[in-house]
Design an enzyme around this catalytic site. Structure first.
Site, PDB file in Angstrom:
ATOM      1  N   HIS A  82       0.850  -1.188   0.000  1.00  0.00           N
ATOM      2  CA  HIS A  82       0.000   0.000   0.000  1.00  0.00           C
ATOM      3  C   HIS A  82       0.886   1.237   0.000  1.00  0.00           C
ATOM      4  CE1 HIS A  82      -3.744   2.226   1.813  1.00  0.00           C
ATOM      5  NE2 HIS A  82      -3.154   2.918   0.860  1.00  0.00           N
ATOM      6  N   GLU A 140       0.636   8.065  -3.716  1.00  0.00           N
ATOM      7  CA  GLU A 140       1.593   7.656  -2.690  1.00  0.00           C
ATOM      8  C   GLU A 140       2.842   8.532  -2.703  1.00  0.00           C
ATOM      9  OE1 GLU A 140       1.219   5.286  -0.198  1.00  0.00           O
ATOM     10  OE2 GLU A 140      -0.844   5.492  -0.897  1.00  0.00           O
ATOM     11  N   HIS A 144       3.283  10.967   0.472  1.00  0.00           N
ATOM     12  CA  HIS A 144       4.253  10.373   1.392  1.00  0.00           C
ATOM     13  C   HIS A 144       5.704  10.518   0.920  1.00  0.00           C
ATOM     14  CE1 HIS A 144       0.841   8.672   3.497  1.00  0.00           C
ATOM     15  NE2 HIS A 144       0.413   8.109   2.375  1.00  0.00           N
TER      16      HIS A 144
END
EC number: 4.6.1.19
Length: 266
Positions: A82, A140, A144
């Site tokens: 993930h 992502e 992040h």
């Protein structure tokens, strides 16, 4: 006599000149190696000090590797990724829109395509459960990846545009390979079960069985996440030694499972 000495000198001169040239080249190489030698201490541990160069140790130095178990996606014997999510050293989440809008690239698939081997691994072990890999990877990275301070362009002695993106995804896949949760569970006799219908499947494992299996393999526990009883994700927590050497720590999050239905992939 003088003529012989002259001949000897002429013969010797090229060799001397060559030796001097080699010595100069060696000195230049040595100076270059000194100039480019790492200045970051290798034993720095994230979240231990506040006066460390953010290029040497990630400022957001507590990270969670979220590995998902979706029966519709990925190999039958592997958890897929993930993401790797940096948190503050106190376990607080970072901004939802990331940390550097100027590097919130939207063409992640094209960037990754520059490394065909990486692209193959991404397609296999980091698929989107919505069917749009570029959207997933872009999300992502933007939320992040831009918060990993050691990947800022200023941290590279020679920087190629967007090389930090490739490094980010490569390092996460390497981490997934190193901490192969499927294999760890399998070694403890925890294997996917036959699919069951209904909201409360009976073929389940306990939370403690999952945690003990991971501890038996690596010496730390995970967080385990479920939707109802269905296994959703396993979270592994890390801090960082040096710039990018991840080492596991005990979990900071909460579990959302008591009994765990761990079904075979379709």
């Amino acid at each position: 006599m003088h003529l012989s000495l002259l001949k000897f000198a002429l013969i010797l001169a090229p060799a001397v000149a060559h030796t001097v040239l080699l010595n100069n080249e060696a000195n230049e190489r040595q100076l270059t190696e000194i100039d480019l030698a790492p200045t970051c201490p290798l034993d720095t541990v994230s979240c231990q000090r506040t006066d460390v160069d953010p290029c040497c140790s990630p400022t957001n130095g507590l990270l969670v590797l979220a590995l998902q178990w979706d029966t519709r996606w990925g190999p039958s014997d592997a958890f897929t990724v993930h993401g790797l999510w940096p948190d503050t050293c106190k376990g607080k989440q970072l901004p939802r829109n990331g940390c550097d809008p100027s590097r919130a690239y939207t063409n992640i698939s094209q960037i990754i395509d520059q490394d065909p081997g990486l692209r193959d691994r991404m397609d296999t072990y980091w698929p989107s459960n919505k069917g749009d890999n570029n959207w997933f990877w872009t999300h992502e990275w933007g939320k992040h990846g831009t918060c990993v301070t050691t990947l800022h362009p200023k941290c590279y002695s020679t920087y190629e545009p967007q090389q930090e993106v490739v490094e980010y995804f490569q390092s996460i896949l390497d981490l997934r390979d190193k901490y192969d949760v499927f294999s760890a569970l399998n070694k403890s006799g925890i294997v996917p079960t036959e699919p069951e219908t209904g909201r409360r499947p009976k073929n389940t494992y306990s939370l403690r069985e999952f945690k003990d299996a991971v501890r038996a393999q690596w010496g730390f526990e995970p967080n385990v996440k479920c939707i109802g009883r269905r296994l959703q994700e396993v979270w592994l927590w890390f801090k960082v030694k040096g710039r990018d050497s991840y080492y596991p720590v005990e979990p900071w999050g909460a579990d959302t499972c008591s009994r765990i239905n761990y079904q075979k992939k379709i």
